[in-house]
Design an enzyme around this catalytic site. Structure first.
Site, PDB file in Angstrom:
ATOM      1  N   ASP A   2     -76.273-135.064 -12.197  1.00 26.26           N
ATOM      2  CA  ASP A   2     -75.920-134.123 -11.123  1.00 26.26           C
ATOM      3  C   ASP A   2     -77.125-133.284 -10.724  1.00 26.26           C
ATOM      4  O   ASP A   2     -77.053-132.524  -9.763  1.00 26.26           O
ATOM      5  CB  ASP A   2     -74.762-133.215 -11.550  1.00 26.26           C
ATOM      6  CG  ASP A   2     -75.031-132.504 -12.870  1.00 26.26           C
ATOM      7  OD1 ASP A   2     -75.303-133.194 -13.865  1.00 26.26           O
ATOM      8  OD2 ASP A   2     -74.984-131.263 -12.909  1.00 26.26           O
ATOM      9  N   ASN A   3     -78.234-133.416 -11.451  1.00 25.59           N
ATOM     10  CA  ASN A   3     -79.440-132.666 -11.102  1.00 25.59           C
ATOM     11  C   ASN A   3     -80.545-133.590 -10.598  1.00 25.59           C
ATOM     12  O   ASN A   3     -81.719-133.239 -10.644  1.00 25.59           O
ATOM     13  CB  ASN A   3     -79.929-131.872 -12.322  1.00 25.59           C
ATOM     14  CG  ASN A   3     -78.971-130.741 -12.690  1.00 25.59           C
ATOM     15  OD1 ASN A   3     -78.198-130.288 -11.851  1.00 25.59           O
ATOM     16  ND2 ASN A   3     -79.006-130.300 -13.923  1.00 25.59           N
ATOM     17  N   LYS A  49     -77.187-119.784  -3.644  1.00 25.44           N
ATOM     18  CA  LYS A  49     -76.842-120.049  -5.041  1.00 25.44           C
ATOM     19  C   LYS A  49     -76.539-118.706  -5.693  1.00 25.44           C
ATOM     20  O   LYS A  49     -77.375-117.801  -5.670  1.00 25.44           O
ATOM     21  CB  LYS A  49     -78.017-120.739  -5.727  1.00 25.44           C
ATOM     22  CG  LYS A  49     -77.679-121.295  -7.096  1.00 25.44           C
ATOM     23  CD  LYS A  49     -78.772-122.228  -7.572  1.00 25.44           C
ATOM     24  CE  LYS A  49     -78.594-122.598  -9.037  1.00 25.44           C
ATOM     25  NZ  LYS A  49     -79.687-123.457  -9.512  1.00 25.44           N
ATOM     26  N   GLY A  87     -69.536-130.385  -9.310  1.00 25.84           N
ATOM     27  CA  GLY A  87     -69.507-129.777  -7.975  1.00 25.84           C
ATOM     28  C   GLY A  87     -70.279-128.475  -7.902  1.00 25.84           C
ATOM     29  O   GLY A  87     -70.760-127.951  -8.899  1.00 25.84           O
ATOM     30  N   ASP A 111     -82.431-128.140  -8.648  1.00 24.97           N
ATOM     31  CA  ASP A 111     -81.704-127.402  -9.682  1.00 24.97           C
ATOM     32  C   ASP A 111     -82.611-126.935 -10.811  1.00 24.97           C
ATOM     33  O   ASP A 111     -82.559-127.429 -11.934  1.00 24.97           O
ATOM     34  CB  ASP A 111     -80.546-128.246 -10.241  1.00 24.97           C
ATOM     35  CG  ASP A 111     -79.304-128.112  -9.374  1.00 24.97           C
ATOM     36  OD1 ASP A 111     -79.426-127.586  -8.251  1.00 24.97           O
ATOM     37  OD2 ASP A 111     -78.216-128.521  -9.805  1.00 24.97           O
ATOM     38  N   ASP A 157     -68.207-117.810 -13.197  1.00 25.30           N
ATOM     39  CA  ASP A 157     -67.976-116.776 -12.186  1.00 25.30           C
ATOM     40  C   ASP A 157     -68.608-117.044 -10.818  1.00 25.30           C
ATOM     41  O   ASP A 157     -68.433-116.254  -9.891  1.00 25.30           O
ATOM     42  CB  ASP A 157     -68.480-115.427 -12.712  1.00 25.30           C
ATOM     43  CG  ASP A 157     -69.963-115.478 -13.094  1.00 25.30           C
ATOM     44  OD1 ASP A 157     -70.603-116.529 -12.849  1.00 25.30           O
ATOM     45  OD2 ASP A 157     -70.469-114.480 -13.642  1.00 25.30           O
ATOM     46  N   GLY A 158     -69.373-118.126 -10.707  1.00 23.21           N
ATOM     47  CA  GLY A 158     -69.989-118.413  -9.407  1.00 23.21           C
ATOM     48  C   GLY A 158     -71.182-117.537  -9.087  1.00 23.21           C
ATOM     49  O   GLY A 158     -71.746-117.595  -7.994  1.00 23.21           O
ATOM     50  N   ARG A 184     -81.532-121.560  -0.932  1.00 21.80           N
ATOM     51  CA  ARG A 184     -82.346-122.770  -1.084  1.00 21.80           C
ATOM     52  C   ARG A 184     -82.303-123.574   0.206  1.00 21.80           C
ATOM     53  O   ARG A 184     -81.311-123.519   0.948  1.00 21.80           O
ATOM     54  CB  ARG A 184     -81.804-123.665  -2.195  1.00 21.80           C
ATOM     55  CG  ARG A 184     -81.445-122.969  -3.464  1.00 21.80           C
ATOM     56  CD  ARG A 184     -81.268-123.963  -4.578  1.00 21.80           C
ATOM     57  NE  ARG A 184     -79.994-124.687  -4.546  1.00 21.80           N
ATOM     58  CZ  ARG A 184     -79.583-125.464  -5.541  1.00 21.80           C
ATOM     59  NH1 ARG A 184     -80.351-125.647  -6.596  1.00 21.80           N
ATOM     60  NH2 ARG A 184     -78.418-126.080  -5.475  1.00 21.80           N
ATOM     61  N   ARG A 228     -71.411-122.691  -8.101  1.00 26.41           N
ATOM     62  CA  ARG A 228     -71.931-121.385  -7.671  1.00 26.41           C
ATOM     63  C   ARG A 228     -72.960-121.576  -6.572  1.00 26.41           C
ATOM     64  O   ARG A 228     -73.902-120.784  -6.452  1.00 26.41           O
ATOM     65  CB  ARG A 228     -72.508-120.632  -8.830  1.00 26.41           C
ATOM     66  CG  ARG A 228     -73.502-121.470  -9.584  1.00 26.41           C
ATOM     67  CD  ARG A 228     -74.578-120.679 -10.077  1.00 26.41           C
ATOM     68  NE  ARG A 228     -75.296-121.454 -11.050  1.00 26.41           N
ATOM     69  CZ  ARG A 228     -75.974-120.914 -12.017  1.00 26.41           C
ATOM     70  NH1 ARG A 228     -76.007-119.621 -12.123  1.00 26.41           N
ATOM     71  NH2 ARG A 228     -76.628-121.656 -12.846  1.00 26.41           N
TER      72      ARG A 228
HETATM   73  P1  AMP Z   1     -76.270-126.831 -13.952  1.00 23.25           P
HETATM   74  O1  AMP Z   1     -76.400-126.982 -15.433  1.00 23.25           O
HETATM   75  O2  AMP Z   1     -76.851-125.549 -13.412  1.00 23.25           O
HETATM   76  O3  AMP Z   1     -76.741-128.022 -13.202  1.00 23.25           O
HETATM   77  O4  AMP Z   1     -74.721-126.684 -13.668  1.00 23.25           O
HETATM   78  C1  AMP Z   1     -73.758-127.642 -14.019  1.00 23.25           C
HETATM   79  C2  AMP Z   1     -72.466-127.331 -13.332  1.00 23.25           C
HETATM   80  O5  AMP Z   1     -71.980-126.051 -13.731  1.00 23.25           O
HETATM   81  C3  AMP Z   1     -72.549-127.300 -11.819  1.00 23.25           C
HETATM   82  O6  AMP Z   1     -71.361-127.830 -11.318  1.00 23.25           O
HETATM   83  C4  AMP Z   1     -72.663-125.837 -11.523  1.00 23.25           C
HETATM   84  O7  AMP Z   1     -72.214-125.531 -10.230  1.00 23.25           O
HETATM   85  C5  AMP Z   1     -71.779-125.221 -12.588  1.00 23.25           C
HETATM   86  N1  AMP Z   1     -72.139-123.846 -12.903  1.00 23.25           N
HETATM   87  C6  AMP Z   1     -73.235-123.421 -13.576  1.00 23.25           C
HETATM   88  N2  AMP Z   1     -73.242-122.071 -13.658  1.00 23.25           N
HETATM   89  C7  AMP Z   1     -72.150-121.632 -13.016  1.00 23.25           C
HETATM   90  C8  AMP Z   1     -71.591-120.343 -12.748  1.00 23.25           C
HETATM   91  N3  AMP Z   1     -72.172-119.219 -13.147  1.00 23.25           N
HETATM   92  N4  AMP Z   1     -70.435-120.293 -12.065  1.00 23.25           N
HETATM   93  C9  AMP Z   1     -69.836-121.404 -11.647  1.00 23.25           C
HETATM   94  N5  AMP Z   1     -70.284-122.634 -11.867  1.00 23.25           N
HETATM   95  C10 AMP Z   1     -71.440-122.763 -12.548  1.00 23.25           C
HETATM   96 MG    MG Z   2     -76.965-128.571 -11.408  1.00 25.53          MG
END
Ligand code: AMP
Ligand code: MG
Length: 554
Positions: free
Chosen positions: A300-301, A153, A126, A310, A165-166, A223, A129
């Protein structure tokens, strides 16, 4: 009495050289917002941002978290123009793009999705962030309505943040903004980026995952895309056996983005899936053309629209190497290496097919699409590779062409050659003088002095074959160069160039980012005075973090 505003006010040229008609643009509050996603799809009953498993829902309503001292670091005028937004900076604009203010009409939410990460089902992921502020309806050049999702983002925690931390750091946010705009100007399908706002707040990150966390400047990117739905958006409901939510999301997707696959109550899911596969094939072939490595092709990407989405630990091929991955997390398995992207895309499509399976009576068309995929990308890639050499491809030269391409690939790896510099040098080389041509190509190598006599001879042999092949199509030198320069980029956002801009921006330099964005607006055109952006990666950047390899920490 009213007087017409002076012409200079009605039509101004922005810093980007883009003609922005301010009279047709409005501020954020006056845009037309649409909340169909949250109105029509099942949502989470709760609206707080506590981490949780969200069942039976496509999204959770959640507001961005305020930041201390927002500063607008970039606003991309072409993207503002897409949504009819006046690109001039106002306090309201900065507040909204920082996540400090939500305007009437916006309906912020975080999307629920799952995904396969590095080949393993990871369950619910999901928008951890990312927060979609709202969806804007604007007219495109042809007068047709287009919906654009505006997504922040790094705007704070959501129910999907798990233990994180989002937030996002300046380096990853700036990389996303620069690369998405570079991709657009290269002609590769991509999500766009409207803005970059520094938050004025530190974000703690262990950049190299080596137990040394440090504060870094935080930032928020806005974005923009017609949709940020991903393969994982469908997988999550299928994995939970929640076919009602899955069907609702598929119907919504088709109504919004693929209406040609709806006939009354009937959804042509097989037809739609074939189109998703086709778009994905084109996307991956385009990545191969320009030398882009996504770095984290988890399901998910993967955009359902076939967009690059992403931007994380991505990279650009500098020394040509199909086995290169920029992602240090992927350094051992190299699943997401440059040359493996078609195979991974196929695997990801098979996961999507599996998720859609409960909605179709006959699995064969889905299977057939997945089966066809490898040949489809191979054909696009082969054609693209010939075009990169200025050739169009002829049935009677196929066997030889495959060898011509394979020999070149091996040569570029063997003599560690910079991919973008090589193709521009080859375009400019005169094939009437192969000695001079070989010398020009040596300039694209990382260690020209170390080239062995055997390597020189191999280069020479390849050039002879290439010259003979060019002669088969009777292509004049000027025409060959024109064709090649039109598709072989001179300027790409090499990691080290972007890293320099990140460091400059963090130091307070506000000129470096606009300059890089401007260079990348015309990636195929020679831009006098900007030669330093088109050069091989310097030695100092070879092993420096951020300049070649990157971590997922962002
Ligand atoms: P990503 O590898 O960027 O595609 O992220 C994979 C998952 O981790 C996604 O659900 C992102 O929303 C979550 N995520 C990545 N970095 C953060 C962050 N700093 N805070 C919260 N969720 C994160
Ligand atoms: Mg992602």
């Amino acid at each position: 009495m009213t007087t017409a505003p002076p012409a200079a006010d009605r039509h101004r040229r922005s810093a980007a050289g883009v003609c922005v008609s301010y009279s047709a643009c409005v501020n954020l509050a006056e845009l037309r917002y649409d909340d169909r996603f949250v109105r029509e799809l099942p949502g989470d009953a709760r609206d707080d941002n506590r981490t949780r498993e969200v069942l039976g829902a496509c999204y959770s309503r959640v507001a961005p978290t305020r930041v201390a001292r927002p500063e607008l670091l970039a606003l991309v005028p072409e993207v503002a123009a897409l949504i009819d937004l006046d690109p001039r900076e106002t306090p309201e604009l900065v507040e909204v793009l920082a996540g400090n203010r939500v305007l009437p009409g916006m309906a912020p939410y975080a999307a629920c999705y799952g995904g396969h990460q590095f080949g393993t089902w990871a369950g619910q992921l999901g928008d951890g962030r990312a927060i979609t502020l709202g969806e804007v309806v604007a007219r495109d050049g042809g007068g047709n309505e287009q919906t654009w999702e505006l997504q922040l983002k790094g705007a704070g925690p959501t129910p999907y943040s798990r233990r994180a931390d989002g937030r996002a750091v300046l380096r990853s946010s700036l990389r996303e903004l620069v690369c998405s705009e570079a991709m657009y100007h290269l002609g590769v399908p991509t999500t766009r980026a409207l803005s970059l706002v520094g938050t004025g707040e530190p974000v703690l990150r262990d950049m190299l995952y080596d137990g040394h966390p440090a504060d870094e400047p935080g930032a928020v990117v806005c974005r923009v895309a017609p949709s940020f739905l991903r393969f994982g958006s469908y997988e999550i409901h299928a994995a939970r056996g929640d076919h009602a939510t899955l069907r609702a999301l598929v119907r919504f997707t088709l109504e919004r983005c693929f209406p040609q696959y709806i006939a009354g109550d009937r959804l042509d899911i097989a037809g739609w899936f074939a189109e998703v596969a086709q778009r994905t094939a084109w996307l991956v072939a385009e990545w191969l053309r320009v030398g882009f490595v996504h770095g984290v092709m988890n399901t998910d990407n993967m955009s359902i629209l076939g967009l690059t989405i992403d931007y994380g630990p991505y990279g650009w091929i500098e020394p040509f190497d199909p086995d290169w991955t920029p992602n240090i997390t992927d350094a051992s398995g190299k699943r997401y290496r440059f040359g493996n992207q078609p195979a991974v895309a196929r695997w990801n499509l098979a996961q999507l097919a599996g998720a859609l399976a409960p909605l179709v009576d006959d699995l064969d068309p889905l299977r057939a699409t997945v089966e066809r995929f490898a040949a489809e990308v191979a054909s696009l890639h082969r054609h693209g590779s010939l075009r990169k050499l200025g050739l169009t491809g002829r049935a009677d030269t196929w066997g030889d062409d495959d060898e011509l391409l394979a020999t070149l690939g091996a040569l570029l790896v063997d003599i560690e050659t910079d991919m973008p510099v090589f193709f521009r040098a080859l375009a400019g080389a005169r094939l009437g003088d192969l000695g001079a041509a070989a010398a020009a190509l040596a300039g694209a190598c990382y260690a020209p002095d170390a080239i062995t006599p055997a390597q020189s001879a191999a280069t020479r042999r390849w050039l002879e074959r290439y010259a003979a092949r060019v002669a088969v199509e009777s292509i004049a030198e000027a025409e060959r160069r024109r064709r090649m320069d039109a598709i072989n980029p001179l300027y790409v956002p090499r990691n080290y160039l972007v890293q320099q801009v990140i460091e400059a921006t963090a130091r307070g330099d506000r000129a470096a980012l606009p300059e890089l964005l401007d260079v990348l607006r015309r990636p195929y055109d020679e831009q006098p005075g900007r030669e330093r952006f088109a050069q091989k990666r310097p030695d100092w950047a070879r092993h420096r973090p951020g300049c070649s390899m990157l971590s997922c920490s962002s």
